[in-house]
Design an enzyme around this catalytic site. Structure first.
Site, mmCIF file in Angstrom:
data_model
loop_
_atom_site.group_PDB
_atom_site.id
_atom_site.type_symbol
_atom_site.label_atom_id
_atom_site.label_comp_id
_atom_site.label_asym_id
_atom_site.label_seq_id
_atom_site.Cartn_x
_atom_site.Cartn_y
_atom_site.Cartn_z
ATOM 1 N N ASN A 1 69.779 17.996 16.083
ATOM 2 C CA ASN A 1 68.402 16.823 15.085
ATOM 3 C C ASN A 1 68.590 15.551 16.179
ATOM 4 O O ASN A 1 69.890 14.986 16.668
ATOM 5 C CB ASN A 1 68.750 16.541 14.095
ATOM 6 N N GLU A 2 67.904 14.715 16.566
ATOM 7 C CA GLU A 2 67.810 13.728 17.434
ATOM 8 C C GLU A 2 69.049 13.796 18.173
ATOM 9 O O GLU A 2 69.632 12.923 17.951
ATOM 10 C CB GLU A 2 67.571 13.084 16.094
ATOM 11 N N GLU B 1 59.521 13.938 11.619
ATOM 12 C CA GLU B 1 59.903 12.486 10.903
ATOM 13 C C GLU B 1 59.125 11.803 11.091
ATOM 14 O O GLU B 1 58.415 11.243 11.727
ATOM 15 C CB GLU B 1 61.469 12.181 10.960
ATOM 16 N N TRP C 1 67.215 1.537 7.015
ATOM 17 C CA TRP C 1 68.065 0.983 8.035
ATOM 18 C C TRP C 1 68.194 -0.028 8.791
ATOM 19 O O TRP C 1 68.364 0.070 9.686
ATOM 20 C CB TRP C 1 68.504 2.262 8.967
ATOM 21 N N GLU D 1 71.567 7.531 1.840
ATOM 22 C CA GLU D 1 69.976 7.395 2.931
ATOM 23 C C GLU D 1 68.727 7.358 1.083
ATOM 24 O O GLU D 1 67.872 7.791 1.016
ATOM 25 C CB GLU D 1 69.200 8.879 3.557
ATOM 26 N N ALA D 2 69.917 6.355 0.215
ATOM 27 C CA ALA D 2 69.603 6.609 -1.554
ATOM 28 C C ALA D 2 68.275 5.467 -1.405
ATOM 29 O O ALA D 2 67.175 6.012 -1.954
ATOM 30 C CB ALA D 2 70.394 6.342 -2.300
ATOM 31 N N HIS E 1 65.761 5.382 1.180
ATOM 32 C CA HIS E 1 64.968 5.404 2.308
ATOM 33 C C HIS E 1 64.081 6.140 1.233
ATOM 34 O O HIS E 1 64.231 6.481 0.229
ATOM 35 C CB HIS E 1 65.856 6.332 3.125
HETATM 36 C C1 GAL Z 1 66.430 10.024 11.300
HETATM 37 C C2 GAL Z 1 67.356 11.299 11.289
HETATM 38 C C3 GAL Z 1 67.117 11.295 9.641
HETATM 39 C C4 GAL Z 1 66.605 10.466 8.481
HETATM 40 C C5 GAL Z 1 66.049 9.523 9.092
HETATM 41 C C6 GAL Z 1 66.082 7.728 8.311
HETATM 42 O O1 GAL Z 1 66.561 9.747 12.302
HETATM 43 O O2 GAL Z 1 66.842 12.695 11.467
HETATM 44 O O3 GAL Z 1 68.116 12.172 9.355
HETATM 45 O O4 GAL Z 1 68.326 9.868 8.948
HETATM 46 O O5 GAL Z 1 66.165 8.905 10.386
HETATM 47 O O6 GAL Z 1 64.707 7.008 8.555
#
Ligand code: GAL
Length: 648
Positions: free
Chosen positions: A118-119, A278, A286, A326-327, A329
Site C-alpha cells: 500500500n502506498e 483512494e 492528517w 483515523e477515527a 477521517h
Molecule cells: C492513505 C492510506 C489509507 C489512509 C488514507 C487516509 O495514505 O493508504 O490507509 O490512511 O491515506 O487519507
C-alpha cells in the site's frame, strides 16, 4: 454496500497482524468469511498482500527490520510502513505472507485483483539503515560500473569526497546542522529509494503471480497535491492496471488540482483506464486543518476522476472507525450512520456511476490535448535540493501552475512524463525542468527542429542528469534551441530595502527568479524585457525576459523568470492562442473516446452559475445542472456536472 452500489472492495490492507497473530499461527477464517460475504453479495474483492505494516511480534523478534532516519534514529513501530525496503529479513516474512494468501485465494472467484502492499514509500521512502547502505552500494556499482565513473558523476573532488571502492560509498546522512549534501549523491539516493521500493513491489507481485497467474496486480500510487514522490513513470509498466490515491486540497483550486494530478496518472496508465484506489468523501484527519467537502463536491470529484480516465472509484474508508488514528477521517458510512448526508450522497454516486457504466463509458479513454506539460521525477527531486540559488523551487508545483493557467485560458494540456513519447504533441511545456540528460536535450532540440513548439521556463535545462551544470552560459543544455545565453540569476525574496518583485515590459511580474540574459541569437525575438523601478534597482532594466526563437522548422519560447498563474494564462492567450478555445473558462471540458460512443464531460470550476452551448450528444448525467431551452445548452450551478454521449 449494496444500497450504495458498491461492487468492489479493497480488503485487508493493514491486516497482517490479524492473519498471522504470531510467527507460527495463521488465521484466515475471518478473511474467508468476509470475502465470502462480499462475494455472495455481488461485491468483488481487490485483495491486499497485507504487507504494508508488520505485526508487533515481528518487530519484537526482528527489530533489525525497522528503518533508520537520516540522523541515525531508529523508527519505532506502531504506525505504518515501518520496515526497510532492503531488509532481507522483512522480505522473507512479507513474501511468505504473499505466498500464503495467493495459495489460499488463487481459485476464489470473488477475489478479482491483488492490491500489492500500500502506498509504497509513505513512511519508508528514505531509509538510512545498514541494509540500505549495502543495497545502495550495489545500486551504485550497477549504475556506474567503475568507481572512477561514480567519482566523476558525483564530483567528489569537491570537499574531499573521493571514494576508492564501492565499499567506501556512504549514504547522504545527516552530517551536522550546517552541512550541505552533495546534490549528485542525493539525487542518486532518491533514485535508489524509488528503485528499492519498486524491487520490493516486484518481489511481492512475482510471488503472487507465480501461484496465481490469472489475476491482475496493482499498487496504489500517490500522485497528489503535495507529493509525487516516486518515479512512477518507471513503475507504471510493472502494474497490470494503474491505481492512484488522491486527496483533495481544500480551497479555490480543489478541482483544478485534482484534474492536474489525474492528467499525470492518465499518462502513466499508458492509454488504458485506471483506478482511483483512494480518495475521501469529505475531510481527512492528517492535516493541521481538515476542511470538509462542500455540498456537491463528493459527486463532482468522483465524476471528475472518471472524466480524466478512471474506470473505478474507491474511497478510504467504508465505515468511519470509532477508534484509532483515523477515527476523524471521513468515510462512505459516517459515524452518524446511514441516515446522513454523506451516505445519501454516496448512494447517489453509486447510481450515477451505474448510469455512466450502462451508457458504455467503461473502457473508453481520455482524448489527448494538443499541448503536453512535461513532468520528470528527477527534476522534482532536483528542485527540492537545498543548494540551489533559491530553495523555493518545485517542479511539480510549477507543473500545476501551468496546468491551471491553461484552464484559465479555456484550454487544456496533458501532463506527460519526460521519458514518454510526447513527440505527437504540437506544443510541449517544460516548467522548471532543472535537469536534462544530453539525450533528452537532443530529443527536445530535434522535436523543435522538426516543427514542434517548445516553452521552457526559468531554471530549465541548467544541469545534466548527474546534476552537473552545463557550462558556457545558461541554460546550457538548451541554449542553442532557445537562442539565449545568460550568465547569472537574480534571486528575489524578502530582503530589507530591496524590491521583492520585478515588472516586465508587457505588464507581467516576476517574484522569485530572473535569469540575467546577456545575449540572444539572431533568430530570436525579444517579446518582453524587465522594466520599471525595480528592474533598474536590480540592474535588470532592458534585460530580455521572454524570448521566442526560430529553430529549424519550429519555435522555442524562453521564459527567463518565474511568473504567476495569471501571467502564464496571459502568455498562453497571446502566444499559444491557437490552443485557446472560445469556451467559458469557468467550465472545464474533457472527452473520453470509446468504441461505440464519445463522452463529453463538463464541470463548473467557479462559484457562479455557468452556461455551456453547443454541447454535442445526448445527456447521460446531469448533476447540479439543467438543460436550457434546447438540449445543446446547459446551465451549471456551483459543482455542476454535465455528461453527454454521442454515438460514433
Ligand atoms: C492513505 C492510506 C489509507 C489512509 C488514507 C487516509 O495514505 O493508504 O490507509 O490512511 O491515506 O487519507
Amino acid at each position: 454496500m449494496r444500497q450504495a452500489g458498491v461492487n468492489t472492495v479493497s480488503l485487508a490492507i493493514f491486516s497482517w497482524g490479524r492473519i498471522q497473530p504470531s510467527e507460527h499461527e495463521w488465521d484466515f477464517d475471518w478473511l474467508d468469511c468476509v470475502i465470502d460475504k462480499l462475494g455472495r453479495g455481488g461485491i468483488a474483492v481487490d485483495l491486499a498482500s497485507a504487507t504494508a505494516t508488520a505485526p508487533m511480534w515481528l518487530y519484537e523478534s526482528h527489530p533489525e527490520v525497522l528503518p533508520v532516519e537520516s540522523n541515525g534514529d531508529i523508527v519505532n513501530p506502531g504506525s505504518r510502513q515501518s520496515w526497510r525496503p532492503t531488509s532481507p529479513v522483512f522480505k522473507r516474512y512479507a513474501l511468505q505472507l504473499c505466498s500464503r494468501l495467493a495459495e489460499r485465494y488463487r481459485d476464489n472467484p470473488y477475489v478479482t485483483a491483488w492490491h500489492i502492499n500500500n502506498e509504497y514509500g509513505w513512511n519508508n521512502r528514505y531509509d538510512y539503515s545498514d541494509d540500505a547502505l549495502k543495497a545502495f552500494r550495489i545500486w551504485c556499482r550497477q549504475r556506474y560500473g567503475s568507481i572512477d565513473a561514480l567519482n566523476e558523476a558525483w564530483g567528489t573532488a569537491f570537499w574531499a569526497q573521493q571514494v576508492h571502492s564501492f565499499e567506501e560509498v556512504i549514504l547522504p546522512k545527516h552530517m551536522g546542522s550546517d552541512a550541505m549534501v552533495n546534490p549528485s549523491q542525493q539525487l542518486d539516493f532518491e533514485r535508489f529509494g524509488s528503485d528499492a521500493l519498486k524491487d520490493f513491489y516486484k518481489s511481492e507481485r512475482d510471488t503472487i503471480e507465480r501461484i496465481c497467474p490469472d489475476k491482475p496486480c496493482t499498487t496504489n500510487f500517490m500522485v497528489s497535491t503535495e507529493q509525487c514522490s516516486m518515479d512512477y513513470a518507471d513503475w507504471s509498466d510493472e502494474v497490470d492496471f494503474v491505481s492512484n490515491d488522491h486527496y483533495f486540497t481544500a480551497g479555490r483550486s480543489h478541482l483544478d488540482e485534482l484534474l492536474c494530478s489525474d492528467a499525470l496518472v492518465d499518462s502513466l496508465a499508458l492509454g488504458k483506464p485506471w483506478y482511483v484506489m483512494e480518495h475521501s468523501t469529505s475531510a481527512v484527519q492528517w492535516k493541521p486543518l481538515n476542511s470538509r467537502k462542500r455540498a456537491g463536491e463528493l459527486i463532482r470529484d468522483a465524476v471528475a476522476h472518471v472524466a480524466m480516465g478512471a474506470d473505478a472509484i474507491n474511497y478510504f474508508q467504508w465505515r468511519q472507525s470509532s477508534a484509532g488514528a483515523e477515527a476523524f477521517h471521513s468515510s462512505m458510512l459516517p459515524h452518524a450512520g446511514a441516515d446522513s448526508k454523506i451516505f445519501r450522497e454516496v448512494c447517489e454516486l453509486g447510481e450515477a456511476l451505474k448510469t455512466l457504466a450502462d451508457a458504455g463509458l467503461q473502457g473508453s479513454v481520455l482524448e489527448e490535448s494538443h499541448a503536453a506539460i512535461l513532468f520528470d521525477a528527477d527534476c522534482e527531486w532536483a528542485t527540492r535540493c537545498q543548494t540551489l540559488p533559491s530553495t523555493s523551487l518545485s517542479h511539480w508545483h510549477d507543473v500545476r501552475t501551468w496546468y491551471q493557467a491553461f484552464l484559465d485560458s479555456s484550454s487544456r494540456a496533458d501532463v506527460v512524463p519526460l521519458r514518454a513519447d510526447w513527440t505527437g504533441y504540437d506544443t510541449i511545456v517544460m516548467p522548471t525542468m532543472l535537469l536534462l540528460s544530453r539525450q533528452e536535450a537532443d530529443r527536445i532540440a530535434s522535436f523543435v527542429h522538426g516543427g514542434g513548439r517548445l516553452v521552457a521556463s526559468y531554471a530549465t535545462g541548467l544541469a545534466d542528469d548527474r546534476f552537473h551544470v552545463a557550462l558556457g552560459g545558461y541554460p546550457g543544455l538548451l541554449r542553442e534551441t532557445l537562442g539565449v545565453r545568460g550568465e547569472e540569476f537574480n534571486i528575489l525574496g524578502k530582503l530589507e530595502g530591496d524590491p521583492d518583485d520585478v515588472g516586465l515590459s508587457n505588464g507581467f511580474t516576476s517574484r522569485l527568479w530572473e535569469n540575467v540574459v546577456t545575449s540572444v541569437a539572431q533568430t530570436a525575438r525579444v517579446l518582453a524585457t524587465y522594466s520599471g523601478d525595480a528592474a533598474v534597482d536590480w540592474e535588470l532594466d532592458e534585460v530580455p525576459a521572454i524570448v521566442r526563437n526560430r529553430y529549424g522548422a519550429g519555435s522555442a519560447y524562453y521564459i527567463g523568470c518565474d511568473l504567476g498563474r495569471s501571467d502564464i494564462a496571459g502568455f498562453v492567450d497571446t502566444e499559444l492562442h491557437d490552443l485557446v478555445t472560445a469556451a467559458d473558462n469557468r467550465v472545464v471540458h474533457t472527452r473520453r473516446r470509446g468504441a461505440q460512443a464519445d463522452f463529453d464531460f463538463y464541470f463548473n470550476r467557479s462559484k457562479d452559475k455557468a452556461t455551456i452551448h453547443d454541447v454535442p450528444g445526448e445527456a447521460v448525467f446531469l448533476y447540479r445542472a439543467d438543460a436550457v431551452d434546447s438540449s445543446a445548452v446547459y446551465a451549471l450551478d456551483r459543482s455542476g456536472v454535465v455528461v453527454t454521449a454521442s454515438s460514433r
